[in-house]
Scaffold this motif. Sequence first.
Motif, PDB file in Angstrom:
ATOM      1  N   VAL A 144       0.854  -1.185   0.000  1.00 53.67           N
ATOM      2  CA  VAL A 144       0.000   0.000   0.000  1.00 53.67           C
ATOM      3  C   VAL A 144       0.893   1.239   0.000  1.00 53.67           C
ATOM      4  O   VAL A 144       2.058   1.175   0.372  1.00 53.67           O
ATOM      5  CB  VAL A 144      -0.964   0.031   1.206  1.00 53.67           C
ATOM      6  CG1 VAL A 144      -1.866  -1.185   1.184  1.00 53.67           C
ATOM      7  CG2 VAL A 144      -0.209   0.114   2.510  1.00 53.67           C
ATOM      8  N   PHE A 145       0.322   2.357  -0.400  1.00 56.73           N
ATOM      9  CA  PHE A 145       1.103   3.580  -0.511  1.00 56.73           C
ATOM     10  C   PHE A 145       1.577   4.066   0.853  1.00 56.73           C
ATOM     11  O   PHE A 145       0.793   4.134   1.794  1.00 56.73           O
ATOM     12  CB  PHE A 145       0.256   4.664  -1.187  1.00 56.73           C
ATOM     13  CG  PHE A 145       0.936   6.003  -1.289  1.00 56.73           C
ATOM     14  CD1 PHE A 145       2.083   6.157  -2.044  1.00 56.73           C
ATOM     15  CD2 PHE A 145       0.434   7.098  -0.612  1.00 56.73           C
ATOM     16  CE1 PHE A 145       2.717   7.375  -2.143  1.00 56.73           C
ATOM     17  CE2 PHE A 145       1.059   8.330  -0.700  1.00 56.73           C
ATOM     18  CZ  PHE A 145       2.203   8.464  -1.470  1.00 56.73           C
ATOM     19  N   SER A 146       2.872   4.393   0.931  1.00 57.53           N
ATOM     20  CA  SER A 146       3.471   4.977   2.129  1.00 57.53           C
ATOM     21  C   SER A 146       3.103   4.182   3.380  1.00 57.53           C
ATOM     22  O   SER A 146       2.525   4.714   4.321  1.00 57.53           O
ATOM     23  CB  SER A 146       3.047   6.448   2.277  1.00 57.53           C
ATOM     24  OG  SER A 146       3.830   7.106   3.247  1.00 57.53           O
ATOM     25  N   GLY A 147       3.493   2.905   3.367  1.00 53.03           N
ATOM     26  CA  GLY A 147       3.098   2.003   4.427  1.00 53.03           C
ATOM     27  C   GLY A 147       3.848   2.163   5.733  1.00 53.03           C
ATOM     28  O   GLY A 147       3.567   1.436   6.690  1.00 53.03           O
ATOM     29  N   SER A 148       4.769   3.138   5.804  1.00 53.13           N
ATOM     30  CA  SER A 148       5.533   3.302   7.048  1.00 53.13           C
ATOM     31  C   SER A 148       5.319   4.650   7.722  1.00 53.13           C
ATOM     32  O   SER A 148       5.848   4.883   8.804  1.00 53.13           O
ATOM     33  CB  SER A 148       7.033   3.128   6.760  1.00 53.13           C
ATOM     34  OG  SER A 148       7.483   4.106   5.838  1.00 53.13           O
ATOM     35  N   ARG A 149       4.530   5.531   7.105  1.00 55.14           N
ATOM     36  CA  ARG A 149       4.363   6.867   7.674  1.00 55.14           C
ATOM     37  C   ARG A 149       3.269   7.611   6.917  1.00 55.14           C
ATOM     38  O   ARG A 149       2.790   7.139   5.878  1.00 55.14           O
ATOM     39  CB  ARG A 149       5.665   7.670   7.564  1.00 55.14           C
ATOM     40  CG  ARG A 149       6.114   7.891   6.119  1.00 55.14           C
ATOM     41  CD  ARG A 149       7.503   8.482   6.039  1.00 55.14           C
ATOM     42  NE  ARG A 149       7.952   8.617   4.651  1.00 55.14           N
ATOM     43  CZ  ARG A 149       7.826   9.712   3.922  1.00 55.14           C
ATOM     44  NH1 ARG A 149       7.254  10.785   4.447  1.00 55.14           N
ATOM     45  NH2 ARG A 149       8.254   9.752   2.681  1.00 55.14           N
ATOM     46  N   VAL A 150       2.890   8.781   7.413  1.00 52.47           N
ATOM     47  CA  VAL A 150       2.099   9.717   6.624  1.00 52.47           C
ATOM     48  C   VAL A 150       3.065  10.414   5.679  1.00 52.47           C
ATOM     49  O   VAL A 150       3.985  11.097   6.126  1.00 52.47           O
ATOM     50  CB  VAL A 150       1.377  10.752   7.514  1.00 52.47           C
ATOM     51  CG1 VAL A 150       0.600  11.737   6.653  1.00 52.47           C
ATOM     52  CG2 VAL A 150       0.454  10.067   8.507  1.00 52.47           C
ATOM     53  N   ASP A 151       2.906  10.226   4.381  1.00 50.41           N
ATOM     54  CA  ASP A 151       3.870  10.768   3.425  1.00 50.41           C
ATOM     55  C   ASP A 151       3.825  12.294   3.389  1.00 50.41           C
ATOM     56  O   ASP A 151       2.851  12.917   3.831  1.00 50.41           O
ATOM     57  CB  ASP A 151       3.613  10.210   2.031  1.00 50.41           C
ATOM     58  CG  ASP A 151       2.332  10.760   1.450  1.00 50.41           C
ATOM     59  OD1 ASP A 151       1.244  10.346   1.909  1.00 50.41           O
ATOM     60  OD2 ASP A 151       2.412  11.627   0.566  1.00 50.41           O
ATOM     61  N   LEU A 152       4.875  12.877   2.843  1.00 47.34           N
ATOM     62  CA  LEU A 152       5.019  14.334   2.884  1.00 47.34           C
ATOM     63  C   LEU A 152       3.908  15.043   2.132  1.00 47.34           C
ATOM     64  O   LEU A 152       3.383  16.063   2.593  1.00 47.34           O
ATOM     65  CB  LEU A 152       6.389  14.731   2.318  1.00 47.34           C
ATOM     66  CG  LEU A 152       6.711  16.227   2.315  1.00 47.34           C
ATOM     67  CD1 LEU A 152       6.617  16.814   3.717  1.00 47.34           C
ATOM     68  CD2 LEU A 152       8.105  16.465   1.718  1.00 47.34           C
ATOM     69  N   GLY A 153       3.523  14.525   0.965  1.00 47.06           N
ATOM     70  CA  GLY A 153       2.459  15.181   0.208  1.00 47.06           C
ATOM     71  C   GLY A 153       1.150  15.228   0.973  1.00 47.06           C
ATOM     72  O   GLY A 153       0.476  16.267   1.019  1.00 47.06           O
ATOM     73  N   THR A 154       0.780  14.115   1.588  1.00 46.94           N
ATOM     74  CA  THR A 154      -0.439  14.085   2.395  1.00 46.94           C
ATOM     75  C   THR A 154      -0.329  15.042   3.569  1.00 46.94           C
ATOM     76  O   THR A 154      -1.303  15.740   3.907  1.00 46.94           O
ATOM     77  CB  THR A 154      -0.710  12.654   2.888  1.00 46.94           C
ATOM     78  OG1 THR A 154      -0.952  11.811   1.750  1.00 46.94           O
ATOM     79  CG2 THR A 154      -1.902  12.605   3.815  1.00 46.94           C
ATOM     80  N   SER A 155       0.844  15.105   4.185  1.00 45.82           N
ATOM     81  CA  SER A 155       1.042  16.043   5.298  1.00 45.82           C
ATOM     82  C   SER A 155       0.842  17.480   4.850  1.00 45.82           C
ATOM     83  O   SER A 155       0.208  18.282   5.553  1.00 45.82           O
ATOM     84  CB  SER A 155       2.445  15.865   5.885  1.00 45.82           C
ATOM     85  OG  SER A 155       2.599  14.589   6.466  1.00 45.82           O
ATOM     86  N   VAL A 156       1.367  17.834   3.670  1.00 45.23           N
ATOM     87  CA  VAL A 156       1.182  19.182   3.128  1.00 45.23           C
ATOM     88  C   VAL A 156      -0.302  19.448   2.897  1.00 45.23           C
ATOM     89  O   VAL A 156      -0.840  20.505   3.267  1.00 45.23           O
ATOM     90  CB  VAL A 156       1.988  19.361   1.830  1.00 45.23           C
ATOM     91  CG1 VAL A 156       1.597  20.660   1.120  1.00 45.23           C
ATOM     92  CG2 VAL A 156       3.490  19.358   2.124  1.00 45.23           C
ATOM     93  N   LEU A 157      -0.996  18.498   2.273  1.00 43.59           N
ATOM     94  CA  LEU A 157      -2.420  18.678   1.999  1.00 43.59           C
ATOM     95  C   LEU A 157      -3.202  18.907   3.284  1.00 43.59           C
ATOM     96  O   LEU A 157      -3.980  19.867   3.390  1.00 43.59           O
ATOM     97  CB  LEU A 157      -2.956  17.441   1.278  1.00 43.59           C
ATOM     98  CG  LEU A 157      -4.452  17.463   0.942  1.00 43.59           C
ATOM     99  CD1 LEU A 157      -4.723  18.408  -0.211  1.00 43.59           C
ATOM    100  CD2 LEU A 157      -4.955  16.063   0.615  1.00 43.59           C
ATOM    101  N   LEU A 158      -2.979  18.054   4.284  1.00 38.60           N
ATOM    102  CA  LEU A 158      -3.755  18.154   5.515  1.00 38.60           C
ATOM    103  C   LEU A 158      -3.442  19.424   6.302  1.00 38.60           C
ATOM    104  O   LEU A 158      -4.281  19.923   7.047  1.00 38.60           O
ATOM    105  CB  LEU A 158      -3.507  16.919   6.388  1.00 38.60           C
ATOM    106  CG  LEU A 158      -4.019  15.597   5.821  1.00 38.60           C
ATOM    107  CD1 LEU A 158      -3.693  14.443   6.765  1.00 38.60           C
ATOM    108  CD2 LEU A 158      -5.509  15.652   5.553  1.00 38.60           C
TER     109      LEU A 158
END
Length: 218
Positions: free
Chosen positions: A36-50
């Motif tokens: 699955v996508f970024s299975g070890s953390r909240v990825d940087l792009g998602t962090s920027v979006l949120l």
Amino acid sequence: MVEQYFSAEPASEDVRRSLNVSVQGHDVQVETSNGVFSGSRVDLGTSVLLREVPDAPETGALLDLGCGWGPITLALSLASPHADVWSVDVNTRALELTAENAKRNGCTNVHVTACNEDGKPLATQPAGVCESMPDDLVFDAIWSNPPIRIGKDALHTLLMAWLPRLKPAGGVAYLVVQKNLGADSLVPWLASALGDDYEVSKYHSAKGYRVIEVVRNA
């Protein structure tokens, strides 16, 4: 060959890992896995979006397009407990993780739906956690870290399967895309493909990412 996170049925072993993460100020405990996508953390792009998006609508239908293991879904659900949050992905393991992570964190307003490679909901949903989505459902908001690495043509097909389902006269989408993976060229393409009823613009830039805003006016 490394398995892609956009495989419908991951062949890698399903090895669960527990993580404690924060989504928009909410501390949550989640499980992730291989395939699955970024299975070890909240990825940087998602962090920027949120971090950069405005508050989600309090009610209505909200969509996490390409949900992975569910960080955006959890953020939407916790921010808007009276809304219906829909999570879609081609990856059935990702959908299972999203459903389980929602349940684990008390997010009872989450619905997960499996899609085909064109982004359209499957007519017959896999047994278990997936739900059929009404054909006429429109969304007050769509938040997405879309799967850029599926390729430009496939990405365009995916976005055009969902952005026209924004609610007329006010539905809004926020997409986060890396600048060096075509974010700036995606803005004019979306504006042309969606037409005059939509406004498409760069909403924010941070850490090599663009947050793109799509507003449906009519």
